[in-house]
Design a protein around this motif. Structure first.
Motif, PDB file in Angstrom:
ATOM      1  N   SER A  75       8.585 -31.837  -2.306  1.00 26.27           N
ATOM      2  CA  SER A  75       9.243 -30.651  -1.788  1.00 26.27           C
ATOM      3  C   SER A  75      10.997 -31.672  -1.967  1.00 26.27           C
ATOM      4  O   SER A  75      11.750 -30.862  -2.540  1.00 26.27           O
ATOM      5  CB  SER A  75       9.236 -30.277  -0.383  1.00 26.27           C
ATOM      6  N   HIS A 110      12.509 -24.602   1.210  1.00 19.84           N
ATOM      7  CA  HIS A 110      11.715 -25.634   0.681  1.00 19.84           C
ATOM      8  C   HIS A 110      10.819 -26.215   1.905  1.00 19.84           C
ATOM      9  O   HIS A 110      10.249 -27.211   1.337  1.00 19.84           O
ATOM     10  CB  HIS A 110      12.371 -26.725  -0.192  1.00 19.84           C
ATOM     11  N   GLY A 111      10.832 -25.606   2.926  1.00 21.23           N
ATOM     12  CA  GLY A 111       9.856 -25.888   4.101  1.00 21.23           C
ATOM     13  C   GLY A 111      10.297 -26.949   5.104  1.00 21.23           C
ATOM     14  O   GLY A 111       9.516 -27.430   5.905  1.00 21.23           O
ATOM     15  N   TYR A 133       9.199 -31.261   7.737  1.00 16.25           N
ATOM     16  CA  TYR A 133       8.469 -30.587   6.805  1.00 16.25           C
ATOM     17  C   TYR A 133       7.136 -29.595   7.113  1.00 16.25           C
ATOM     18  O   TYR A 133       6.367 -30.081   7.818  1.00 16.25           O
ATOM     19  CB  TYR A 133       7.915 -31.251   5.645  1.00 16.25           C
ATOM     20  N   LYS A 187       4.420 -27.084   5.284  1.00 16.20           N
ATOM     21  CA  LYS A 187       4.203 -26.631   4.021  1.00 16.20           C
ATOM     22  C   LYS A 187       3.627 -25.500   3.652  1.00 16.20           C
ATOM     23  O   LYS A 187       3.853 -24.675   2.745  1.00 16.20           O
ATOM     24  CB  LYS A 187       3.119 -27.907   3.359  1.00 16.20           C
ATOM     25  N   ASP A 206       6.791 -23.699   2.981  1.00 18.73           N
ATOM     26  CA  ASP A 206       7.525 -24.063   1.629  1.00 18.73           C
ATOM     27  C   ASP A 206       7.274 -23.060   0.565  1.00 18.73           C
ATOM     28  O   ASP A 206       6.240 -22.707   0.056  1.00 18.73           O
ATOM     29  CB  ASP A 206       7.010 -25.472   1.306  1.00 18.73           C
TER      30      ASP A 206
END
Length: 253
Positions: free
Chosen positions: A21, A94-95, A114, A116, A119
């Motif tokens: 990412s 982008h998460g 993060y 996912k 994302d």
């Protein structure tokens, strides 16, 4: 065991998916995304924990919130970054999301974790890019936020001091001007000036009465005493006449 993937440019490591990412973010911006810290070892997390405990106990300077390394923290899991490049909308796409709140208030705007599942570019290659969003206004880093907090605290103290000073000034003005509770300082000073003028006239003598010196001599004659100059404070006082009355001290508004 966490699989560590180097994210390049001396920025440290993350899990493979989180690192991918970041590479996609690098591609979108055309430059390495600024990252202060990414994955942490147990020892590194212990340093943060110790600093935070020292701050809480008053033994050290300000330190960011930190979990004990045995927790472990999301940094140790390789899914968190601290960054000064806080283009939150692009990071969210982008998460990467803020997660550290206290009573609904974001307390670590530099910290992103993060996810996912959120994302929108998961699985794309680093060169795939994606829609570029308008960056949000940069938010201050932890050190800058602390300086701002200190400045606000000092400003508040200065404001309170100014309020107390204004109250004191108001009280002094009221005392000079006078109030329903008593005479003003101006009135008292004018009375003192008038009394001083009266005493000077009495010592010297005036058309309204004899001088104090003459009154003493007359008293001595009636009692069969001889009044001498040494018996008077000023047997032959010489004072200049006060041609004009003392000007009153004007009241202050």
């Amino acid at each position: 065991m966490v699989t560590q993937t180097d994210i390049g440019h001396g920025r440290g490591w993350l899990t493979p998916e989180a690192a991918a990412s970041i590479r996609r973010l690098d591609a979108v911006k055309g430059a390495p995304w600024q990252i202060t810290e990414a994955g942490r070892t147990w020892d590194r997390q212990k340093q943060h924990w110790d600093a935070y405990q020292a701050y809480l106990s008053g033994r050290g300077p300000w330190a960011a919130i930190a979990l004990h390394p045995d927790a472990p923290s999301i940094h140790q899991r390789g899914s968190a970054i601290d960054t000064d490049q806080r283009e939150t909308a692009l990071l969210n796409e982008h998460g990467w999301f803020h997660t550290v709140y206290r009573d609904g208030v974001l307390v670590e705007p530099w910290h992103y974790e993060y996810d996912k599942a959120r994302d929108k570019h998961l699985g794309q290659s680093a060169g795939g890019g994606g829609a570029t969003t308008t960056p949000e206004e940069d938010i201050m880093n932890a050190s800058q936020e602390k300086k701002l907090d200190d400045a606000l605290r000092y400003a508040k103290a200065a404001y309170e001091a100014s309020r107390q000073s204004a109250s004191t000034t108001k009280w002094i003005k009221a005392r000079i001007k006078g109030s329903v509770n008593g005479k003003s300082l101006t009135a008292l000073l004018n009375e003192a000036i008038g009394l001083g003028k009266w005493l000077k006239l009495r010592i010297k003598g005036s058309y309204k009465g004899d001088s104090i010196t003459k009154m003493l001599r007359d008293l001595g004659d009636r009692q069969g005493l001889k009044f001498t100059a040494s018996m008077a404070v000023d047997p032959d006082p010489v004072y200049e006449e006060i041609d004009e009355p003392a000007e009153p001290i004007p009241d202050e508004a």
